[in-house]
Design a protein around this motif. Structure first.
Motif, PDB file in Angstrom:
ATOM      1  N   ALA A 135       0.838  -1.186   0.000  1.00 55.56           N
ATOM      2  CA  ALA A 135       0.000   0.000   0.000  1.00 55.56           C
ATOM      3  C   ALA A 135       0.884   1.251   0.000  1.00 55.56           C
ATOM      4  N   ARG A 136       2.074   1.064   0.512  1.00 55.22           N
ATOM      5  CA  ARG A 136       3.055   2.148   0.511  1.00 55.22           C
ATOM      6  C   ARG A 136       4.419   1.528   0.232  1.00 55.22           C
ATOM      7  N   ASP A 137       5.153   2.095  -0.696  1.00 54.90           N
ATOM      8  CA  ASP A 137       6.430   1.511  -1.066  1.00 54.90           C
ATOM      9  C   ASP A 137       7.454   1.671   0.048  1.00 54.90           C
ATOM     10  N   ARG A 157       1.902  -2.226   8.633  1.00 54.17           N
ATOM     11  CA  ARG A 157       0.517  -1.796   8.445  1.00 54.17           C
ATOM     12  C   ARG A 157       0.405  -0.774   7.315  1.00 54.17           C
ATOM     13  N   GLN A 158       1.431   0.025   7.156  1.00 55.51           N
ATOM     14  CA  GLN A 158       1.413   1.027   6.099  1.00 55.51           C
ATOM     15  C   GLN A 158       1.621   0.392   4.702  1.00 55.51           C
ATOM     16  N   MET A 159       2.308  -0.719   4.676  1.00 57.06           N
ATOM     17  CA  MET A 159       2.688  -1.321   3.404  1.00 57.06           C
ATOM     18  C   MET A 159       1.752  -2.434   2.927  1.00 57.06           C
ATOM     19  N   ILE A 160       1.036  -3.057   3.862  1.00 64.68           N
ATOM     20  CA  ILE A 160       0.213  -4.221   3.508  1.00 64.68           C
ATOM     21  C   ILE A 160      -1.265  -3.841   3.530  1.00 64.68           C
ATOM     22  N   PRO A 161      -2.019  -4.211   2.449  1.00 58.13           N
ATOM     23  CA  PRO A 161      -3.456  -3.925   2.427  1.00 58.13           C
ATOM     24  C   PRO A 161      -4.128  -4.455   3.693  1.00 58.13           C
ATOM     25  N   LYS A 200      18.260 -13.408  -0.754  1.00 52.09           N
ATOM     26  CA  LYS A 200      17.163 -13.298  -1.726  1.00 52.09           C
ATOM     27  C   LYS A 200      16.503 -11.924  -1.647  1.00 52.09           C
ATOM     28  N   MET A 201      16.442 -11.368  -0.455  1.00 52.60           N
ATOM     29  CA  MET A 201      15.739 -10.111  -0.249  1.00 52.60           C
ATOM     30  C   MET A 201      16.444  -8.924  -0.875  1.00 52.60           C
ATOM     31  N   SER A 202      17.642  -9.139  -1.425  1.00 53.03           N
ATOM     32  CA  SER A 202      18.357  -8.044  -2.081  1.00 53.03           C
ATOM     33  C   SER A 202      17.610  -7.572  -3.327  1.00 53.03           C
ATOM     34  N   SER A 203      16.737  -8.424  -3.854  1.00 52.35           N
ATOM     35  CA  SER A 203      15.947  -8.015  -5.017  1.00 52.35           C
ATOM     36  C   SER A 203      14.990  -6.883  -4.675  1.00 52.35           C
ATOM     37  N   ALA A 204      14.693  -6.724  -3.377  1.00 47.97           N
ATOM     38  CA  ALA A 204      13.808  -5.643  -2.931  1.00 47.97           C
ATOM     39  C   ALA A 204      14.592  -4.419  -2.472  1.00 47.97           C
ATOM     40  N   GLY A 205      15.869  -4.604  -2.212  1.00 50.62           N
ATOM     41  CA  GLY A 205      16.692  -3.472  -1.771  1.00 50.62           C
ATOM     42  C   GLY A 205      18.020  -3.943  -1.212  1.00 50.62           C
ATOM     43  N   ALA A 206      19.039  -3.116  -1.405  1.00 47.28           N
ATOM     44  CA  ALA A 206      20.373  -3.482  -0.929  1.00 47.28           C
ATOM     45  C   ALA A 206      20.468  -3.476   0.596  1.00 47.28           C
ATOM     46  N   ASP A 207      19.568  -2.777   1.269  1.00 44.97           N
ATOM     47  CA  ASP A 207      19.598  -2.682   2.730  1.00 44.97           C
ATOM     48  C   ASP A 207      18.737  -3.753   3.401  1.00 44.97           C
ATOM     49  N   TRP A 208      18.581  -4.878   2.764  1.00 43.47           N
ATOM     50  CA  TRP A 208      17.695  -5.945   3.257  1.00 43.47           C
ATOM     51  C   TRP A 208      18.061  -6.437   4.655  1.00 43.47           C
ATOM     52  N   GLN A 209      19.315  -6.295   5.056  1.00 42.52           N
ATOM     53  CA  GLN A 209      19.737  -6.803   6.366  1.00 42.52           C
ATOM     54  C   GLN A 209      19.347  -5.872   7.517  1.00 42.52           C
ATOM     55  N   THR A 210      19.183  -4.588   7.215  1.00 40.22           N
ATOM     56  CA  THR A 210      18.961  -3.603   8.286  1.00 40.22           C
ATOM     57  C   THR A 210      17.641  -2.844   8.198  1.00 40.22           C
ATOM     58  N   ASN A 211      16.917  -3.007   7.111  1.00 41.28           N
ATOM     59  CA  ASN A 211      15.684  -2.234   6.923  1.00 41.28           C
ATOM     60  C   ASN A 211      14.473  -3.168   6.884  1.00 41.28           C
ATOM     61  N   PRO A 212      13.630  -3.123   7.907  1.00 41.88           N
ATOM     62  CA  PRO A 212      12.453  -3.994   7.921  1.00 41.88           C
ATOM     63  C   PRO A 212      11.485  -3.702   6.770  1.00 41.88           C
ATOM     64  N   ALA A 213      11.452  -2.459   6.298  1.00 43.57           N
ATOM     65  CA  ALA A 213      10.566  -2.107   5.182  1.00 43.57           C
ATOM     66  C   ALA A 213      10.960  -2.893   3.925  1.00 43.57           C
ATOM     67  N   THR A 214      12.268  -3.046   3.695  1.00 44.29           N
ATOM     68  CA  THR A 214      12.747  -3.816   2.550  1.00 44.29           C
ATOM     69  C   THR A 214      12.350  -5.284   2.696  1.00 44.29           C
ATOM     70  N   GLN A 215      12.460  -5.804   3.916  1.00 43.86           N
ATOM     71  CA  GLN A 215      12.091  -7.208   4.167  1.00 43.86           C
ATOM     72  C   GLN A 215      10.584  -7.429   3.990  1.00 43.86           C
ATOM     73  N   ILE A 216       9.804  -6.448   4.444  1.00 46.85           N
ATOM     74  CA  ILE A 216       8.337  -6.562   4.306  1.00 46.85           C
ATOM     75  C   ILE A 216       7.943  -6.533   2.827  1.00 46.85           C
ATOM     76  N   LYS A 217       8.579  -5.650   2.075  1.00 48.92           N
ATOM     77  CA  LYS A 217       8.290  -5.561   0.640  1.00 48.92           C
ATOM     78  C   LYS A 217       8.591  -6.899  -0.059  1.00 48.92           C
ATOM     79  N   TRP A 218       9.765  -7.464   0.263  1.00 51.14           N
ATOM     80  CA  TRP A 218      10.123  -8.735  -0.376  1.00 51.14           C
ATOM     81  C   TRP A 218       9.164  -9.851   0.059  1.00 51.14           C
ATOM     82  N   GLY A 219       8.842  -9.911   1.343  1.00 53.56           N
ATOM     83  CA  GLY A 219       7.954 -10.950   1.854  1.00 53.56           C
ATOM     84  C   GLY A 219       6.560 -10.869   1.254  1.00 53.56           C
ATOM     85  N   LEU A 220       6.042  -9.644   1.090  1.00 51.92           N
ATOM     86  CA  LEU A 220       4.713  -9.461   0.501  1.00 51.92           C
ATOM     87  C   LEU A 220       4.697  -9.912  -0.956  1.00 51.92           C
TER      88      LEU A 220
END
Length: 243
Positions: A135-137, A157-161, A200-220
């Motif tokens: 819902a939010r990048d 909550r901001q990112m997931i419908p 694998k989560m690097s496809s969503a962002g290079a900061d996949w290890q430290t940014n939960p938003a990047t992890q949430i985006k990849w997981g969704l």
């Protein structure tokens, strides 16, 4: 009628015999006058002619005409039957060709309709997946040096419908307890959704290890692509204890 036919045949036969006799007599007279000698059996051809005339005269003229007419009628019937059979064969062949043509056209229309339906379903699915995407990048979420569980949930909550958030939360609860730095010592799975390997989560962002938003985006995205939605992933997880 029978008696009449008999009289006719006798009259004709009498005429033929009389004619033959007259010819014989004339021939004899001429022969004597010419001084020629009459040969033995000289009257045989004339008698044969008279006999032939008698045989022909035995068949009434009316019956001959009837026989000829019957033969012509039979020939006409045969020809008519043959023409009817040929016409029927031609009609059947034309019907077969038309049926094959109609079937081909019908199949083409069915194939086209099926292709259009499939394309529509794919487009609807694509739009549905897009509607269930973030819902939010992740790039719109301010970055921090670290995140608490409450802050991480707030980002989710901001990112997931809304209708998918609880399912996503249930999986994260079991996988990492909302610890974005959680690491599985035995498998090496990492992060909120325990990606294996974590890279694998690097496809969503290079900061996949430290940014939960990047992890949430990849997981969704992973749940949408593999299970159609976080709730689809949660249903699978409940049945298998993994996803």
């Amino acid at each position: 009628m029978l008696e009449g036919n008999r009289v006719s045949r006798i009259s004709v036969r009498g005429f033929a015999v009389a004619s033959a006799t007259a010819v014989t007599t004339v021939g004899a007279v001429v022969g004597v006058a010419a001084g020629g000698e009459q040969q033995q059996g000289s009257s045989d051809p004339i008698e044969a002619t008279a006999a032939d005339a008698t045989l022909l005269a035995d068949i009434p003229a009316g019956q001959q005409a009837v026989a000829q007419g019957a033969s012509l009628a039979q020939q006409a019937d045969v020809q008519s039957t043959a023409a009817d059979a040929e016409a029927k064969k031609s009609a059947e062949e034309a019907a077969r060709k038309q049926a094959a043509k109609d079937a081909k056209v019908k199949k083409a229309a069915a194939d086209k309709a099926a292709a259009e339906k499939l394309a529509k379903e794919r487009e609807e699915k694509k739009q549905d997946v897009a509607s269930r995407s973030a819902a939010r990048d992740a790039g719109d979420i301010p970055k921090q040096a670290s995140y608490t569980i409450a802050e991480t949930k707030a980002i989710a909550r901001q990112m997931i419908p809304g209708e998918q958030f609880q399912c996503f939360s249930n999986i994260v609860d079991h996988e990492s307890g909302w610890n974005y730095q959680a690491t599985n010592a035995s498998s090496g799975a990492y992060g909120l959704v325990q990606a294996l390997p974590g890279s694998k989560m690097s496809s969503a962002g290079a900061d996949w290890q430290t940014n939960p938003a990047t992890q949430i985006k990849w997981g969704l995205n992973y749940m949408n692509e593999r299970y159609d939605s976080p709730c689809g992933a949660w249903s699978f997880w409940q049945a298998n204890s993994w996803y």
